[in-house]
Scaffold this motif. Structure first.
Motif, PDB file in Angstrom:
ATOM      1  N   LEU A 115      84.097 -69.392  11.392  1.00 42.84           N
ATOM      2  CA  LEU A 115      83.289 -68.540  11.311  1.00 42.84           C
ATOM      3  C   LEU A 115      81.973 -68.672  12.557  1.00 42.84           C
ATOM      4  N   PHE A 116      81.704 -69.075  12.649  1.00 43.46           N
ATOM      5  CA  PHE A 116      80.908 -69.391  13.683  1.00 43.46           C
ATOM      6  C   PHE A 116      80.934 -67.988  14.822  1.00 43.46           C
ATOM      7  N   ASN A 117      81.867 -68.281  15.588  1.00 36.10           N
ATOM      8  CA  ASN A 117      82.574 -67.109  16.570  1.00 36.10           C
ATOM      9  C   ASN A 117      81.924 -65.412  15.658  1.00 36.10           C
ATOM     10  N   ALA A 118      82.703 -66.023  14.465  1.00 38.34           N
ATOM     11  CA  ALA A 118      82.580 -64.224  13.641  1.00 38.34           C
ATOM     12  C   ALA A 118      81.520 -63.493  13.258  1.00 38.34           C
ATOM     13  N   ILE A 119      80.473 -64.516  13.214  1.00 35.47           N
ATOM     14  CA  ILE A 119      79.483 -64.298  13.205  1.00 35.47           C
ATOM     15  C   ILE A 119      78.105 -64.321  14.909  1.00 35.47           C
ATOM     16  N   ALA A 120      78.323 -65.289  15.607  1.00 38.45           N
ATOM     17  CA  ALA A 120      77.986 -65.293  16.598  1.00 38.45           C
ATOM     18  C   ALA A 120      78.144 -65.551  17.686  1.00 38.45           C
ATOM     19  N   GLY A 121      79.928 -64.845  17.562  1.00 40.18           N
ATOM     20  CA  GLY A 121      80.689 -64.149  19.219  1.00 40.18           C
ATOM     21  C   GLY A 121      79.565 -63.936  20.109  1.00 40.18           C
ATOM     22  N   ASN A 122      79.853 -63.651  21.118  1.00 36.86           N
ATOM     23  CA  ASN A 122      78.469 -62.462  21.714  1.00 36.86           C
ATOM     24  C   ASN A 122      77.834 -62.404  21.389  1.00 36.86           C
ATOM     25  N   TRP A 123      77.069 -63.195  21.206  1.00 32.61           N
ATOM     26  CA  TRP A 123      76.008 -63.277  20.848  1.00 32.61           C
ATOM     27  C   TRP A 123      74.393 -62.642  22.410  1.00 32.61           C
ATOM     28  N   GLU A 124      75.320 -63.600  23.404  1.00 32.01           N
ATOM     29  CA  GLU A 124      74.727 -63.388  24.889  1.00 32.01           C
ATOM     30  C   GLU A 124      74.338 -61.764  25.590  1.00 32.01           C
TER      31      GLU A 124
ATOM     32  N   LEU B 261      79.928 -49.637  14.882  1.00 33.53           N
ATOM     33  CA  LEU B 261      78.578 -50.718  14.851  1.00 33.53           C
ATOM     34  C   LEU B 261      78.656 -52.014  15.499  1.00 33.53           C
ATOM     35  N   THR B 262      79.838 -52.777  15.732  1.00 30.22           N
ATOM     36  CA  THR B 262      79.856 -53.551  16.785  1.00 30.22           C
ATOM     37  C   THR B 262      79.339 -53.641  18.187  1.00 30.22           C
ATOM     38  N   SER B 263      79.603 -51.814  19.025  1.00 27.10           N
ATOM     39  CA  SER B 263      79.947 -51.638  19.556  1.00 27.10           C
ATOM     40  C   SER B 263      78.074 -51.480  20.120  1.00 27.10           C
ATOM     41  N   CYS B 264      77.466 -50.809  19.208  1.00 28.48           N
ATOM     42  CA  CYS B 264      75.967 -50.143  19.046  1.00 28.48           C
ATOM     43  C   CYS B 264      74.977 -51.256  19.324  1.00 28.48           C
ATOM     44  N   GLN B 265      75.703 -52.655  19.224  1.00 28.37           N
ATOM     45  CA  GLN B 265      74.858 -53.505  19.266  1.00 28.37           C
ATOM     46  C   GLN B 265      74.418 -54.325  20.242  1.00 28.37           C
ATOM     47  N   LEU B 266      75.375 -53.963  21.453  1.00 31.26           N
ATOM     48  CA  LEU B 266      75.621 -54.286  23.023  1.00 31.26           C
ATOM     49  C   LEU B 266      74.875 -53.837  23.759  1.00 31.26           C
TER      50      LEU B 266
ATOM     51  N   LYS C 274      69.013 -70.850  22.248  1.00 35.99           N
ATOM     52  CA  LYS C 274      70.358 -71.759  22.040  1.00 35.99           C
ATOM     53  C   LYS C 274      70.465 -72.670  21.702  1.00 35.99           C
ATOM     54  N   GLN C 275      69.336 -73.420  21.625  1.00 38.09           N
ATOM     55  CA  GLN C 275      68.978 -74.577  21.395  1.00 38.09           C
ATOM     56  C   GLN C 275      69.537 -73.756  19.796  1.00 38.09           C
ATOM     57  N   HIS C 276      68.922 -73.302  18.993  1.00 35.84           N
ATOM     58  CA  HIS C 276      68.848 -72.888  17.678  1.00 35.84           C
ATOM     59  C   HIS C 276      70.884 -72.796  17.765  1.00 35.84           C
ATOM     60  N   LEU C 277      70.892 -71.820  18.289  1.00 31.16           N
ATOM     61  CA  LEU C 277      71.827 -71.417  17.439  1.00 31.16           C
ATOM     62  C   LEU C 277      73.850 -72.451  17.768  1.00 31.16           C
TER      63      LEU C 277
ATOM     64  N   VAL D 201      70.236 -59.590  16.988  1.00 31.62           N
ATOM     65  CA  VAL D 201      70.155 -61.139  17.462  1.00 31.62           C
ATOM     66  C   VAL D 201      69.249 -61.759  16.311  1.00 31.62           C
ATOM     67  N   MET D 202      67.771 -60.866  16.506  1.00 29.39           N
ATOM     68  CA  MET D 202      67.030 -61.687  15.084  1.00 29.39           C
ATOM     69  C   MET D 202      67.909 -61.239  14.137  1.00 29.39           C
ATOM     70  N   LEU D 203      68.683 -59.857  13.550  1.00 29.56           N
ATOM     71  CA  LEU D 203      68.980 -59.980  12.136  1.00 29.56           C
ATOM     72  C   LEU D 203      70.499 -60.252  12.099  1.00 29.56           C
ATOM     73  N   MET D 204      70.337 -61.241  13.138  1.00 25.30           N
ATOM     74  CA  MET D 204      71.583 -62.952  13.674  1.00 25.30           C
ATOM     75  C   MET D 204      71.675 -64.067  12.750  1.00 25.30           C
ATOM     76  N   VAL D 205      70.212 -64.167  13.192  1.00 26.14           N
ATOM     77  CA  VAL D 205      69.708 -65.462  13.123  1.00 26.14           C
ATOM     78  C   VAL D 205      69.071 -65.440  12.040  1.00 26.14           C
ATOM     79  N   ASN D 206      68.567 -64.675  11.089  1.00 23.31           N
ATOM     80  CA  ASN D 206      68.131 -64.134   9.657  1.00 23.31           C
ATOM     81  C   ASN D 206      69.348 -64.625   8.821  1.00 23.31           C
ATOM     82  N   SER D 207      70.603 -64.329   9.351  1.00 25.44           N
ATOM     83  CA  SER D 207      72.159 -64.798   8.191  1.00 25.44           C
ATOM     84  C   SER D 207      72.511 -65.759   8.971  1.00 25.44           C
TER      85      SER D 207
END
Length: 188
Positions: A116-125, A63-68, A88-91, A132-138
């Motif tokens: 917690l932030f890194n667990a959710i948003a780490g490697n977002w770029e 699941l992690t790999s497919c998101q990249l 980037k400003q929102h994060l 990223v949209m799904l991540m931001v919604n959470s």
């Protein structure tokens, strides 16, 4: 009446089979509203199949790999400059606010806002826009306060393991990832 709205379907055979619709929210938000017939069906079942096997490390890794994004690509390369800058400003705002969003119970369990932030948003770029949209919604205060509580699917999978039920998955990770990854930018 409550059994009519239980999201539980019975497939009449011997022994009966059940089909139960779950949602991806912390189980504590919905557990008290799940009718007893659904809980009883789960308890009586010897074999339980889930959408995905969220207890399998391969599933989580896939699941992690497919998101990249493809190798060498970054979100900055695929998003319009203004959207990327606002994201980037929102994060940065979320990272700043996260300590105030966490509960004393989470802190007592050793959860730190940065972790917690890194667990959710780490490697977002490196993630594809849809993920990223799904991540931001959470990344909301309500969702952060419930972090550490398993979603209903995972809770039921953990319970099935604890009760030594045979488990399996109906779908493969690729069956979930490919349709989402196939969305074009305007659809996302």
């Amino acid at each position: 009446q409550s059994e009519l709205n239980s999201f539980l379907w019975t497939i009449k055979r011997d022994p009966p089979s059940y089909f139960f619709g779950t949602i991806h929210v912390p189980y504590t938000r919905v557990w008290d509203f799940i009718p007893e017939n659904s809980k009883k069906a789960f308890q009586q079942s010897h074999i339980v199949y889930f959408e995905l096997d969220l207890t399998d490390p391969y599933t989580i890794s896939a699941l992690t790999s497919c998101q990249l994004l493809p190798q060498g690509e970054n979100l900055q390369d695929v998003l319009p400059r203004d959207i990327y800058r606002r994201l980037k400003q929102h994060l940065e705002y979320v990272k700043l606010m996260m300590p105030s969003w966490m509960t004393p119970d989470q802190r007592g369990k050793g959860l730190y806002a940065d972790y917690l932030f890194n667990a959710i948003a780490g490697n977002w770029e490196r993630k594809r826009p849809v993920w990223v949209m799904l991540m931001v919604n959470s990344l909301t205060e309500v969702d952060i306060k419930s972090r550490g509580v398993p979603v209903l699917d995972l809770y039921l999978a953990q319970e099935a393991e604890r009760l030594r039920k045979q488990t399996g998955a109906v779908e493969k990770v690729e069956e979930q990832c490919h349709p989402l990854n196939g969305l074009n930018f305007s659809q996302v």
